[in-house]
Design a protein around this motif. Structure first.
Motif: not given
Length: 431
Positions: A52-57, A77-80, A113-118
Motif C-alpha cells: 500500500i502506498v499512500l500520500n497526503t491526498d 505500507l508506505t506513507l509519502r 494497528g489492524s494490519l496484523d500481517r504487516l
C-alpha cells in the motif's frame, strides 16, 4: 480474448497483475480486473493490497474506506506525506496546512494497528517539496504512527526529509528517538532520517539530553540486520535533540550537529556484547560541507561503517543546477557518475532500502525478492554524460584537462578513531 485469458495459469496471471500494478497509474488499472471473474478477483486482491502506498491526498479516503477483511493481504505500507495545498504563503495558511496534515495522519493510526500481517512500514517524504512552504511533520504525528505499528512489523523507515524541525516544541516532551528505541528490539531492517536525532535512539541516558557516553546504557536489538542513520541535510539544518522550551527553561540550547554524539553512541552500542548480531550492518551517513573560501575543498558524502571501523568519503560536485541530472560523484576507483539530488542519497547509502515501481519502500533484500519491479536509481556514467552534454563544463573538469588526469578522488578512512572524522575531500593541487 476472455477465454484465452481464462486459460492462463494462476502463476502467470499473478506476474501479469504485478506488472500492471507497476505501471502508471498502477492500482487504478487493477480495479476493473476485480469484476472479471471469481478467479481474477481472488488473484488481484492480494496483489492490489500487498504493498500500500499512500500520500497526503488519499490517506484519509483510504482510512475511511479500507475493508478490514483485506487486512491480512497487506505486507507493507508506505506513507509519502506532503503539505496540503496552501491558499497562500502567509503564516496562518502554513500553520493550518500542517495542522490539516496532522489530522489526516491521525485517521490512519487505528487502521495501521489492524494490519496484523504487516512486515514493513515506511514514512518517506518525497524529494520534491515546494520552496517557501515551511512544511512540517509534527512529532505527535510521527510518534502516533510509530506507536500504532503492529507487532508483526519488523522493518521500519522514518525519513522526514528534514521536515520535522518542530519535533520537540510547545513545552511538550515528544521525543521520537525514545519512542523508536522501544520499537527497535524486534526490528530487522531500520533506516532513520530525521533533522533531530540523538543517542537515546540506541540506549538509555542517565540524564536526558546530556550526551556523555559514559552515561549511555546501550539497548539490545537481537534481530537487527541493517541499521542506517542519515544525518545529512541540505543547508546543514541537522541538530541533536533539544529539550522542550518551558517557562523554567525559556531558551533552547544552541543547535549541535548530531554526528559526534551519534557515532560515539553507535560505536558503544556495537562494542557492547549481545547488543546486536555481529553480522548486523550498522552505518551512519552525513555530508561534509565545502569551504566557500577554498575552491579546492568539495562537498563530501561521508558514510561510516561502525562494525568495520571504516569510513567511505565520496566527493560530490554540482555540475548543472538547472538539470535533473546535475551532480557528479566520484568513487574509490576515481570513476564517477552523474545523478540527481535524490540519487546522491541512494548512492551514498548503498541502497539499503529500495523503491518498487509504484512507490513502495522496502529493505533491499525484500525488494529484490518481489515480483514487482524496482525503480532504478537515476545514474549515468561520467564519461557518457559528458559526451552527451559537451556544452556543460565545470572548474574540476577544466583543471583535470590541464594535467591530463583525475584530481578528485574518494577516500577510505581507517586510522583509529579518526575514521569517524567527517572532513571534506580536498582536490589535488595543480603543480
Amino acid at each position: 480474448m476472455t477465454s484465452s485469458m481464462g486459460s492462463l495459469s494462476s502463476e502467470l496471471l499473478i506476474e501479469i497483475f504485478f506488472w500492471v500494478k507497476s505501471s502508471f497509474p498502477g492500482a487504478s488499472n487493477l480495479l476493473p480486473c476485480l469484476t472479471v471473474c471469481r478467479q481474477w478477483y481472488e488473484i488481484v486482491v492480494p496483489v492490489l493490497y500487498r504493498h500500500i502506498v499512500l500520500n497526503t491526498d488519499n490517506v484519509e479516503l483510504f482510512a475511511s474506506r479500507f475493508n478490514l477483511q483485506h487486512a491480512s493481504y497487506v505486507r507493507s505500507l508506505t506513507l509519502r506525506p506532503t503539505q496540503p495545498t496552501l491558499s497562500s504563503y502567509d503564516l496562518s495558511s502554513i500553520i493550518a496546512a500542517n495542522a490539516e496534515l496532522g489530522r489526516r495522519l491521525l485517521r490512519l493510526e487505528p487502521l495501521l494497528g489492524s494490519l496484523d500481517r504487516l512486515l514493513s512500514f515506511s514514512l518517506h517524504v518525497p524529494a520534491i517539496v515546494p520552496e517557501r512552504c515551511r512544511f512540517k511533520i509534527s512529532a505527535r504525528s510521527i510518534i502516533g504512527l510509530v506507536n500504532s505499528i503492529p507487532q508483526s512489523c519488523v522493518n521500519i523507515e522514518i525519513d522526514s526529509g528534514g521536515y520535522d524541525r518542530n519535533i520537540i516544541a510547545g513545552g511538550e516532551e515528544a521525543h521520537v528517538c525514545e519512542c523508536l528505541r522501544l520499537l527497535l528490539p524486534r526490528m530487522n531492517h531500520v533506516r532513520i532520517h530525521l533533522s533531530l536525532v540523538c543517542p537515546a535512539l540506541v540506549g538509555v541516558m542517565a540524564t536526558p539530553y546530556q550526551y556523555e557516553m559514559d552515561s549511555l546504557t546501550p539497548a539490545k536489538f537481537p534481530h537487527l540486520r541493517s541499521f542506517l542513520i542519515n544525518c545529512s541535510e541540505k543547508n546543514t539544518s541537522n541538530s541533536i535533540c533539544l529539550p522542550a522550551k518551558t517557562k523554567d527553561t525559556p531558551l533552547y540550547r544552541h543547535s549541535i550537529h548530531p554526528w559526534p554524539a551519534m557515532t560515539s553512541a553507535l560505536q558503544r552500542f556495537v562494542d557492547t556484547p549481545d547488543c546486536c548480531p555481529a553480522s548486523a550492518l550498522i552505518r551512519i551517513h552525513t555530508t561534509a560541507g565545502k569551504d566557500m573560501a577554498n575552491l579546492g575543498i568539495h562537498n563530501t558524502m561521508v558514510v561510516c561503517d561502525i562494525n568495520s571501523h571504516t569510513t567511505h568519503a565520496f566527493p560530490i560536485v554540482e555540475i548543472s543546477p538547472h538539470r535533473r541530472f546535475g551532480w557528479l560523484v566520484r568513487f574509490d576507483d576515481s570513476e564517477g557518475i552523474i545523478t540527481t539530488s535524490r540519487g546522491l542519497v541512494d548512492v551514498a547509502e548503498g541502497q539499503l532500502w529500495k523503491t518498487l515501481m509504484g512507490g513502495a519502500r522496502l529493505p533491499s533484500p525484500i525488494a529484490d525478492s518481489e515480483a514487482q519491479g524496482i525503480l532504478e536509481v537515476p545514474i549515468v556514467e561520467e564519461a557518457v554524460w559528458r559526451a552527451k552534454n559537451p556544452e556543460i563544463d565545470c572548474a574540476l573538469w577544466n583543471n583535470e584537462a590541464l594535467v591530463g588526469r583525475k584530481l578528485l578522488h574518494a577516500e577510505i578512512r581507517k586510522e583509529g578513531k579518526t575514521y569517524m572524522n567527517p572532513v571534506p575531500i580536498l582536490e589535488e593541487r595543480i603543480q
